[in-house]
Design a protein around this motif. Structure first.
Motif, short mmCIF file in Angstrom:
data_model
loop_
_atom_site.label_atom_id
_atom_site.label_comp_id
_atom_site.label_asym_id
_atom_site.label_seq_id
_atom_site.Cartn_x
_atom_site.Cartn_y
_atom_site.Cartn_z
N HIS A 49 0.89 -1.17 0.00
CA HIS A 49 0.00 0.00 0.00
C HIS A 49 0.93 1.21 0.00
N CYS A 60 1.66 -5.15 2.63
CA CYS A 60 0.29 -5.53 2.99
C CYS A 60 0.26 -6.89 3.72
N PRO A 61 -0.27 -6.92 4.96
CA PRO A 61 -0.30 -8.19 5.69
C PRO A 61 -1.20 -9.24 5.02
N GLN A 62 -2.24 -8.78 4.32
CA GLN A 62 -3.18 -9.73 3.71
C GLN A 62 -2.63 -10.34 2.42
N CYS A 69 -5.91 -7.25 7.09
CA CYS A 69 -5.31 -5.95 6.82
C CYS A 69 -6.39 -4.88 6.84
N ILE A 71 -6.21 -1.88 5.99
CA ILE A 71 -6.20 -1.02 4.79
C ILE A 71 -7.01 -1.69 3.68
N CYS A 72 -6.78 -3.00 3.50
CA CYS A 72 -7.56 -3.75 2.49
C CYS A 72 -9.06 -3.72 2.83
ZN LIG Z 1 -3.63 -4.72 2.70
#
Ligand SMILES: [Zn+2]
Length: 266
Positions: A49, A60-62, A69, A71-72
């Motif tokens: 990101h 991004c952790p996802q 995540c 953010i996702c």
């Molecule tokens: Zn993410």
């Protein structure tokens, strides 16, 4: 105040991945050679990101590790809100914002720059377009493993800096002739050292936890985020309602038509 453990972890991650240097391409032409990696995959893919609050780049952790995540999640809520025009005529439209914030793929390889072999192995980051071009060459039986230290191919890279950041142009061609990674004069031992000095790609970027992604989002958006997510949910409800009404209307008109047809037939 005690020690900031997060900061210490970041420092450790940096120092572990520390002996590598990221390559900044020079304006104009340059030849690079991608080195093979011990695990057999010399083209590493990461999802980032970009520009979230104070952070310029977040792993991004996802998309990278299958973890949650924030953010996702937020990006998904923005897409679901489906607002193309922007709320209250202020700021960016949700869809546009979602596109900006969504995780983007970037690829990394260990390289030496021709003519600068003495500077050792560096890490080169490149786009999906370039990755696909390289992969096509690798899968082409006439070319094959471009990273082979004996029979591989250099990459001819042209780079053009553009004033607005993020829009630099880079084009890549595969060299027409095979070449060894190292000049024979370098010696086998030195060449083997070069191959062993590739970075550990697992340690290349600081990995952030789900909770950290959440704090980054909170710091960047605070209360505004809840509002957008709630707005998204409301819009979704409205949309569903509209679709149901449409369906009912359609069903009604089908019945009307059937009645009309029946009437005409009589
Ligand atoms: Zn993410």
């Amino acid at each position: 105040m005690g020690i900031d453990l997060e900061a210490m972890r970041r420092k450790l991650a940096k120092s572990k991945g520390g002996n590598n240097t990221f390559l900044t391409l020079e304006d104009g032409d340059q030849n690079l050679r991608i080195l093979p990696l011990p695990d057999g995959d010399p083209f590493k893919e990461f999802h980032f990101h970009y520009r979230i609050g104070e952070e310029s780049r977040i792993l991004c952790p996802q998309k990278n590790f299958g973890e949650e995540c924030a953010i996702c999640d937020f990006v998904r809520a923005l897409y679901e809100s489906g607002d193309k025009k922007g709320r209250d005529g202020e700021g960016k439209a949700d869809i546009e914002m979602a596109k900006d914030m969504s995780a983007k793929k970037r690829f990394y390889s260990a390289v030496v720059v021709r003519g600068q072999e003495k500077r050792g192995v560096r890490t080169w980051g490149y786009s999906k377009t370039i990755y696909e071009k390289i992969l096509r060459a690798v899968l082409n039986p006439d070319i094959g493993d471009i990273t082979d230290p004996e029979e591989g191919y250099d990459l001819e890279v042209n780079h053009e800096k553009v004033p607005s950041p993020g829009f630099n142009k880079t084009s890549v061609e595969i060299a027409r002739r095979q070449s060894p990674l190292c000049d024979p004069a370098v010696g086998a031992k030195k060449c083997a050292e070069l191959l062993e000095s590739v970075p550990d790609f697992d340690m290349l970027f600081e990995r952030i936890e789900t909770s950290q992604a959440q704090s980054i989002m909170d710091a960047a958006f605070g209360g505004e985020k809840e509002e957008i997510v709630k707005y998204g949910a409301d819009e979704e409800k409205k949309e569903k309602k509209a679709t149901t009404t449409k369906k009912t209307k359609k069903a009604a008109s089908v019945i009307d038509k059937a009645f009309e047809e029946a009437a005409t037939a009589q």
